[in-house]
Design a protein around this motif. Sequence first.
Motif, PDB file in Angstrom:
ATOM      1  N   LEU A   1       3.863  -7.987  -3.758  1.00 27.87           N
ATOM      2  CA  LEU A   1       2.846  -7.272  -2.985  1.00 27.87           C
ATOM      3  C   LEU A   1       2.781  -5.804  -3.397  1.00 27.87           C
ATOM      4  O   LEU A   1       1.700  -5.206  -3.433  1.00 27.87           O
ATOM      5  N   GLU A   2       3.935  -5.204  -3.709  1.00 32.41           N
ATOM      6  CA  GLU A   2       3.946  -3.826  -4.214  1.00 32.41           C
ATOM      7  C   GLU A   2       3.176  -3.738  -5.533  1.00 32.41           C
ATOM      8  O   GLU A   2       2.410  -2.792  -5.756  1.00 32.41           O
TER       9      GLU A   2
ATOM     10  N   LEU B   1      -4.291  -2.412  -7.451  1.00 37.92           N
ATOM     11  CA  LEU B   1      -5.528  -2.076  -6.747  1.00 37.92           C
ATOM     12  C   LEU B   1      -5.778  -0.573  -6.727  1.00 37.92           C
ATOM     13  O   LEU B   1      -6.923  -0.127  -6.779  1.00 37.92           O
ATOM     14  N   ASP B   2      -4.703   0.212  -6.662  1.00 40.53           N
ATOM     15  CA  ASP B   2      -4.843   1.672  -6.646  1.00 40.53           C
ATOM     16  C   ASP B   2      -5.472   2.207  -7.937  1.00 40.53           C
ATOM     17  O   ASP B   2      -6.011   3.318  -7.957  1.00 40.53           O
TER      18      ASP B   2
ATOM     19  N   LYS C   1      -8.637  -5.819   1.174  1.00 34.17           N
ATOM     20  CA  LYS C   1      -8.883  -4.452   0.712  1.00 34.17           C
ATOM     21  C   LYS C   1      -9.640  -4.466  -0.614  1.00 34.17           C
ATOM     22  O   LYS C   1     -10.583  -3.689  -0.812  1.00 34.17           O
TER      23      LYS C   1
ATOM     24  N   SER D   1      -0.440 -12.026   1.191  1.00 33.74           N
ATOM     25  CA  SER D   1      -1.256 -11.118   0.366  1.00 33.74           C
ATOM     26  C   SER D   1      -2.666 -10.912   0.895  1.00 33.74           C
ATOM     27  O   SER D   1      -3.410 -10.069   0.376  1.00 33.74           O
TER      28      SER D   1
ATOM     29  N   LEU E   1      -4.161  -7.315   1.536  1.00 31.59           N
ATOM     30  CA  LEU E   1      -4.442  -6.556   0.317  1.00 31.59           C
ATOM     31  C   LEU E   1      -5.656  -7.125  -0.418  1.00 31.59           C
ATOM     32  O   LEU E   1      -6.450  -6.371  -0.997  1.00 31.59           O
TER      33      LEU E   1
ATOM     34  N   LEU F   1       0.792  -5.703  -6.519  1.00 26.17           N
ATOM     35  CA  LEU F   1      -0.625  -5.889  -6.217  1.00 26.17           C
ATOM     36  C   LEU F   1      -1.238  -4.587  -5.705  1.00 26.17           C
ATOM     37  O   LEU F   1      -2.344  -4.214  -6.104  1.00 26.17           O
ATOM     38  N   GLN F   2      -0.516  -3.877  -4.834  1.00 29.89           N
ATOM     39  CA  GLN F   2      -1.009  -2.606  -4.307  1.00 29.89           C
ATOM     40  C   GLN F   2      -1.205  -1.582  -5.429  1.00 29.89           C
ATOM     41  O   GLN F   2      -2.234  -0.899  -5.487  1.00 29.89           O
TER      42      GLN F   2
END
Length: 350
Positions: A110-111, A117-118, A140, A134, A137, A113-114
């Motif tokens: 998940l980190e 996305l950033d 998002k 997930s 996210l 994936l974040q």
Amino acid sequence: MKMKKSLFVLLAAFVLVLTACGSNGNGGNGNANGGNEPAPAADPAATNTDNANAGANAPAEKMYIPLVSKGFQHQFWQAVKQGAEKAASEFNVEITFEGPETESQVDKQLEMLQVALDKKPSAIGFAALDSQASIPLLQKAKDEGIPVIAFDSGVDSDIPSSLVTTDNVAAAGTAADKMAELIGGKGEIAIIAHDQTSRTGIDRRDGFVNQIKAKYPDINIVDIQYGGGDHLKSTDLAKAIMQAHPDLKGFFGTNEGSAVGVINAVTEMKAEGKITVIGYDSGKAQIDAIKSGLMAGAISQNPVGIGYETVKAAVAAAKGETVEALIDSGFVWYDKTNIDSDEVKAVIYE
């Protein structure tokens, strides 16, 4: 003498004319105002046109498409990466491919994936370790207009534009049929699964279990354990099952790490030839075990195809094109009889 004077006047006049002609606004370094005034500004319209033409000729920025995988260490994921890189080259896009060290590290995934996305990618490929964790996210990503292509393992949501995967229920059902055939339709068997949270873990387990229950009443599944796709943990779990069930006739390992763990356990317990082992995926250890007779056979997905189709679908989605909701990458059963065939060689990997 008069003639000479007239000639001199004529020559002097001629020199004056030449000097005047050489001192206009475009000649030398001077201009009509004496040579110290700046040249007229360029026509703004002409400048804008030139800039527009320059922009039109500048190379377009490449799409960036990160792929966040369930793992990285297994040869399966390296084969998926290979297919993704092939598509990236063909479609002229930039990709990255990463996953956690083990397939039990949901938080680590998940980190990743974040972080992906950033970076505001054009689209993203995602193979979920947990079919629900997930979703916030991914929502998002949807809110920010970033298309999501799920690969290998989907999520419990309609957010992804497409899922590129094997029909794991059907594939595991085939594995169950092969197991029943090889053990004579009766006896005790067990399953070492990679997890009970991802869609692949759930579908392979349930596809196998439901097929056995529906078609083979004399086969008893005595235990199901989850090794997180780690071959060392899977080895320990398989050995414990064998010790608890001395009449065990078969094992099904639901992914590369699970199957390799079972192979190791059977070898360490000196049970070669006594227990039928069926695996999932490929890799050198499984291929060698099938060729030696230690493993009866396995299901192979098409990992290169999964990677390729994921990037292809991501490019299409990023362009606003319609993509199929489900892209079935297919599977094959392989064993000692067909492992050297062209069909099988095209999808197994070392």
